[in-house]
Structure formats: structure tokens, C-alpha cells
Design a protein around this motif. Structure first.
Motif, mmCIF file in Angstrom:
data_model
loop_
_atom_site.group_PDB
_atom_site.id
_atom_site.type_symbol
_atom_site.label_atom_id
_atom_site.label_comp_id
_atom_site.label_asym_id
_atom_site.label_seq_id
_atom_site.Cartn_x
_atom_site.Cartn_y
_atom_site.Cartn_z
ATOM 1 N N ALA A 1 3.216 -2.983 -8.340
ATOM 2 C CA ALA A 1 1.850 -2.633 -8.776
ATOM 3 C C ALA A 1 1.155 -3.072 -7.656
ATOM 4 O O ALA A 1 0.155 -2.673 -7.202
ATOM 5 N N ALA A 2 1.505 -4.275 -7.059
ATOM 6 C CA ALA A 2 0.693 -4.970 -6.007
ATOM 7 C C ALA A 2 0.711 -4.117 -4.783
ATOM 8 O O ALA A 2 -0.422 -3.660 -4.070
ATOM 9 N N TYR A 3 1.821 -3.411 -4.435
ATOM 10 C CA TYR A 3 2.117 -2.407 -3.418
ATOM 11 C C TYR A 3 1.189 -0.928 -3.581
ATOM 12 O O TYR A 3 0.531 -0.770 -2.837
ATOM 13 N N PHE A 4 1.190 -0.395 -4.626
ATOM 14 C CA PHE A 4 0.704 0.872 -5.171
ATOM 15 C C PHE A 4 -0.799 0.602 -5.157
ATOM 16 O O PHE A 4 -1.516 1.581 -5.471
ATOM 17 N N ALA A 5 -1.298 -0.790 -5.513
ATOM 18 C CA ALA A 5 -2.509 -0.946 -5.540
ATOM 19 C C ALA A 5 -3.611 -0.300 -4.764
ATOM 20 O O ALA A 5 -4.692 0.367 -4.925
ATOM 21 N N ARG A 6 -3.282 -0.324 -3.376
ATOM 22 C CA ARG A 6 -4.076 0.283 -2.208
ATOM 23 C C ARG A 6 -3.411 1.934 -2.037
ATOM 24 O O ARG A 6 -4.158 2.797 -1.915
ATOM 25 N N VAL A 7 -2.134 2.191 -2.199
ATOM 26 C CA VAL A 7 -1.584 3.626 -1.640
ATOM 27 C C VAL A 7 -1.906 4.414 -3.039
ATOM 28 O O VAL A 7 -2.419 5.570 -2.834
ATOM 29 N N ALA A 8 -1.470 4.115 -4.049
ATOM 30 C CA ALA A 8 -1.607 5.097 -5.160
ATOM 31 C C ALA A 8 -2.197 4.374 -6.285
ATOM 32 O O ALA A 8 -1.479 3.804 -7.187
ATOM 33 N N PRO A 9 -3.348 3.980 -6.668
ATOM 34 C CA PRO A 9 -4.107 3.106 -7.803
ATOM 35 C C PRO A 9 -3.710 3.470 -9.124
ATOM 36 O O PRO A 9 -3.524 2.828 -9.915
ATOM 37 N N ASP A 10 -3.681 4.636 -9.095
ATOM 38 C CA ASP A 10 -3.253 5.117 -10.517
ATOM 39 C C ASP A 10 -1.795 4.779 -11.155
ATOM 40 O O ASP A 10 -1.522 4.336 -12.076
ATOM 41 N N TRP A 11 -0.964 4.865 -10.227
ATOM 42 C CA TRP A 11 0.509 4.341 -10.436
ATOM 43 C C TRP A 11 0.342 2.939 -10.579
ATOM 44 O O TRP A 11 1.163 2.462 -11.490
ATOM 45 N N ALA A 12 -0.369 2.320 -9.867
ATOM 46 C CA ALA A 12 -0.444 0.683 -10.069
ATOM 47 C C ALA A 12 -0.754 0.360 -11.519
ATOM 48 O O ALA A 12 -0.507 -0.756 -12.107
ATOM 49 N N LEU A 13 -1.956 1.088 -11.748
ATOM 50 C CA LEU A 13 -2.597 0.786 -13.083
ATOM 51 C C LEU A 13 -1.618 1.064 -14.212
ATOM 52 O O LEU A 13 -1.554 0.644 -15.430
ATOM 53 N N TRP A 14 -0.818 2.111 -14.020
ATOM 54 C CA TRP A 14 0.184 2.447 -14.972
ATOM 55 C C TRP A 14 1.376 1.572 -15.242
ATOM 56 O O TRP A 14 1.610 1.118 -16.374
ATOM 57 N N LEU A 15 1.747 0.869 -14.054
ATOM 58 C CA LEU A 15 2.791 -0.256 -14.070
ATOM 59 C C LEU A 15 2.138 -1.624 -14.540
ATOM 60 O O LEU A 15 2.659 -2.236 -15.400
ATOM 61 N N THR B 1 -6.881 -5.114 -7.779
ATOM 62 C CA THR B 1 -6.962 -4.324 -6.576
ATOM 63 C C THR B 1 -7.112 -2.929 -6.769
ATOM 64 O O THR B 1 -7.689 -1.929 -6.052
ATOM 65 N N ALA B 2 -6.302 -2.483 -7.761
ATOM 66 C CA ALA B 2 -6.109 -0.757 -8.059
ATOM 67 C C ALA B 2 -7.569 -0.588 -8.853
ATOM 68 O O ALA B 2 -7.978 0.555 -8.542
ATOM 69 N N LEU B 3 -8.008 -1.257 -9.564
ATOM 70 C CA LEU B 3 -9.268 -0.948 -10.204
ATOM 71 C C LEU B 3 -10.553 -0.980 -9.122
ATOM 72 O O LEU B 3 -11.043 0.076 -9.100
ATOM 73 N N TYR B 4 -10.359 -1.820 -8.112
ATOM 74 C CA TYR B 4 -11.232 -1.754 -7.036
ATOM 75 C C TYR B 4 -11.306 -0.666 -6.454
ATOM 76 O O TYR B 4 -12.062 0.105 -5.960
ATOM 77 N N SER B 5 -9.933 -0.172 -6.056
ATOM 78 C CA SER B 5 -9.774 0.873 -5.065
ATOM 79 C C SER B 5 -10.129 2.357 -5.817
ATOM 80 O O SER B 5 -10.900 3.308 -5.119
ATOM 81 N N ILE B 6 -10.113 2.405 -7.124
ATOM 82 C CA ILE B 6 -10.517 3.405 -7.929
ATOM 83 C C ILE B 6 -11.890 3.518 -7.758
ATOM 84 O O ILE B 6 -12.528 4.672 -7.776
ATOM 85 N N ALA B 7 -12.574 2.589 -8.129
ATOM 86 C CA ALA B 7 -14.122 2.381 -8.182
ATOM 87 C C ALA B 7 -14.612 2.615 -7.025
ATOM 88 O O ALA B 7 -15.497 3.353 -6.755
ATOM 89 N N ASP B 8 -14.026 2.035 -5.743
ATOM 90 C CA ASP B 8 -14.591 2.349 -4.430
ATOM 91 C C ASP B 8 -14.488 3.897 -4.094
ATOM 92 O O ASP B 8 -15.176 4.365 -3.227
ATOM 93 N N ALA B 9 -13.201 4.390 -4.516
ATOM 94 C CA ALA B 9 -12.990 5.806 -4.110
ATOM 95 C C ALA B 9 -14.308 6.786 -4.790
ATOM 96 O O ALA B 9 -14.609 7.765 -4.435
ATOM 97 N N GLN B 10 -14.463 6.458 -5.963
ATOM 98 C CA GLN B 10 -15.668 7.193 -6.788
ATOM 99 C C GLN B 10 -17.202 6.895 -6.222
ATOM 100 O O GLN B 10 -17.802 7.653 -6.324
ATOM 101 N N ILE B 11 -17.335 5.857 -5.847
ATOM 102 C CA ILE B 11 -18.630 5.345 -5.144
ATOM 103 C C ILE B 11 -18.588 5.925 -3.728
ATOM 104 O O ILE B 11 -19.971 6.778 -3.269
ATOM 105 N N ASN B 12 -17.700 5.750 -3.093
ATOM 106 C CA ASN B 12 -17.792 6.293 -1.636
ATOM 107 C C ASN B 12 -16.731 7.277 -1.652
ATOM 108 O O ASN B 12 -15.602 6.772 -0.937
#
Length: 91
Positions: A40-54, A60-71
Motif C-alpha cells: 500500500a505504501a508503494y502503490f500510494a504514488r503509483v496506483a492510489p486506488d490499489w493502495a486504498l483497496w489494500l 499518501t494515496a488519498l493525497y495523490s487522488i485529491a491532487d490528481a483531481q485538483i490538478n
């Protein structure tokens, strides 16, 4: 006296499979926790959806998803321009 010692050994042998099963279950749970948290720590930046599933608490995954939606244009894997332009040589 001999009969009593034999009964104690017999009771100990009956407990052995339960102890082995308990340690095996503990080992499986420990391996699962290590697996889910490290991946989950690895996937947080690469594939945040998978990290949140795990691990749904992966910040960090929540931050990555929010950042991708804002920017949406700022991808972390996009090539970045050099900070200082290179000078052309006079040759």
C-alpha cells in the motif's frame, strides 16, 4: 509415579498441534499485515486506488487522488522542464 508422568506427556502431546496451528495462524496474519502495508505504501504514488483497496487509511494515496483531481494536468510521471536553460556554446 510412572503412570502420572506418562499422563502428563500425553497431555502435552495433545496440546502440540494446537500450538503449531496457533503459531501458523499468527504467522499468516503477520505476513498479511506486512504485505498489505508495504505494498500500500508503494502503490500510494503509483496506483492510489490499489493502495486504498489494500489499506483505506493510506494518507499518501488519498493525497495523490485529491491532487490528481485538483490538478489534472500535473502528473507526477510527466517529464519536467529543466530549471536552468543550457547555454549554447560559441563553437
Amino acid at each position: 509415579m510412572f503412570d502420572r508422568d506418562w499422563r502428563l506427556k500425553k497431555q502435552g502431546l495433545r496440546r502440540a498441534p494446537a500450538l503449531v496451528l496457533g503459531f501458523f495462524a499468527f504467522g499468516l496474519i503477520l505476513c498479511w499485515l506486512i504485505f498489505t502495508h508495504s505494498f500500500a505504501a508503494y502503490f500510494a504514488r503509483v496506483a492510489p486506488d490499489w493502495a486504498l483497496w489494500l489499506d483505506a487509511r493510506q494518507a499518501t494515496a488519498l493525497y495523490s487522488i485529491a491532487d490528481a483531481q485538483i490538478n489534472p494536468d500535473a502528473r507526477p510521471d510527466a517529464p519536467q522542464a529543466p530549471r536552468h536553460p543550457q547555454k549554447k556554446s560559441k563553437n
